[in-house]
Design an enzyme around this catalytic site. Structure first.
Site, PDB file in Angstrom:
ATOM      1  CE  LYS A  58      -3.837  -2.144   2.545  1.00  0.00           C
ATOM      2  NZ  LYS A  58      -4.909  -1.964   1.562  1.00  0.00           N
ATOM      3  CG  ASN A  84     -13.194  -3.647   3.087  1.00  0.00           C
ATOM      4  OD1 ASN A  84     -14.132  -4.314   3.511  1.00  0.00           O
ATOM      5  ND2 ASN A  84     -12.186  -4.181   2.425  1.00  0.00           N
ATOM      6  CB  SER A 122     -12.327  -0.685  -1.623  1.00  0.00           C
ATOM      7  OG  SER A 122     -12.281  -1.191  -0.302  1.00  0.00           O
TER       8      SER A 122
END
Length: 341
Positions: free
Chosen positions: A65, A176, A174
């Site tokens: 990341k 999330n 995503s």
């Protein structure tokens, strides 16, 4: 060798194992050891989006990341490396535990929540890397930025990473980050893409180069929704689509330990769903936009299946966790062995 390392790493919690692996791969890259210790895949150069890839098998975003191990991953034999997702400001992500292994299904569930150290930190790592191959940077919005203001975050990241990326991926899929997937549809998608395309043209003039923009989409869409997304991508002048992110579905893992945990499911269970999206996109795009296929590749033949479905490139993440660098070579070999059109 990786089998032994995995046995040891899998005795640790998933996130501790992830962080330690990243440290080891990064250290190996700095010392130049990874390329010596790992057998390299055969050369299989390919040109996509105007970029020249050493081979069509790349590292998917999410594993690195913050750009901590760019050189290390490149030395393992990946044809390209995608880092991120990165946001304008550093953020811790969701509470732990938030990463779960499902080894019986060769799968992972995560609800990390875009934990990262921010775009400025990532760029420090990019500048420090020696890697001169294709580098993708995946950008997202901060958790506390309202969805209605998401374009602001994407533009901040676009402005900052533009001069350092071979291509830029816009992550709107995503599961999330609350509300993020709503950006994949209708006016929300068109407004976001139009804003990014307009700013990209301005940046191209300022930097003297046009950096391709890719959009990463979810697998949890109907054929009709996928077709609408494809049309909007072409209309807005995007350069590629990455199919797909993790799934919210739980087919095949419902009764496994951790199978009911919230988050996105990746690995073998998403293969069929993800490849179907690639096929639909391929039919809709008609060769006018390249597809980068990600999702469920745990064997070399799966990579070849993605290419046969219409993809130009593939990416791996969960499969790499379970199989290690051998999967890169296996995937390259499987693609190389495909009958030529």
């Amino acid at each position: 060798m990786y089998t032994l390392a995995r046995q040891l790493l899998f005795k640790l919690s998933p996130e501790t194992s992830h962080d330690l692996s990243l440290d080891l791969i990064g250290a190996g890259g700095r010392l130049g050891l990874n390329g010596v210790l790992c057998k390299q895949p055969a050369a299989l150069p390919v040109s996509v989006m105007g970029l020249n890839f050493a081979n069509p098998v790349g590292l998917a975003a999410g594993l690195d990341k913050n750009g901590a191990a760019i050189d290390g991953f490149a030395q393992l034999g990946f044809g390209f490396v995608e880092i991120g997702t990165v946001t304008p400001r550093a953020q811790p992500g969701n509470p732990k535990p938030r990463l779960f292994r499902l080894p019986e299904a060769t799968a992972i569930i995560n609800r990390m929540g875009f934990n990262n150290l921010g775009v400025d930190h990532l760029l420090e790592r990019v500048r420090a890397a020696r890697y001169d191959g294709v580098l993708g940077i995946n950008i997202g919005k901060n958790f506390d930025t309202p969805v209605e203001r998401a374009v602001d975050d994407y533009l901040i990241c676009l402005n900052k990473v533009y001069g350092h990326a071979s291509y830029i991926t816009v992550n709107i899929s995503s599961p999330n980050t609350p509300g993020l997937r709503s950006l994949q549809f209708g006016d929300s998608l068109k407004q976001l893409l139009d804003a990014l395309a307009e700013r990209r043209e301005q940046l191209a003039g300022e930097h003297g180069k046009r950096v391709p923009l890719a959009i990463k989409i979810a697998p949890d869409m109907s054929d009709e929704e996928t077709a609408l997304v494809a049309a909007t991508l072409m209309e807005s002048g995007m350069d590629a689509v990455i199919a797909t992110n993790t799934t919210m579905g739980r087919e095949g893992v419902e009764n496994l330990p951790y199978g009911g945990e919230a988050g996105g499911l990746s690995g073998a269970p998403v293969l069929e769903k993800s490849t179907h999206i690639v096929k639909v996109l391929s039919a809709e795009l008609g060769g006018k936009m390249p597809i980068i296929a990600a999702g469920g590749i745990t064997e070399g033949r799966h990579a070849a299946e993605k290419i046969a479905a219409g993809a130009s490139l593939v990416q791996i993440y969960s499969g790499f966790i379970y199989r290690g660098p051998a999967l890169i070579r296996e995937a390259v070999d499987a693609i190389a062995a495909m009958p030529r059109a």
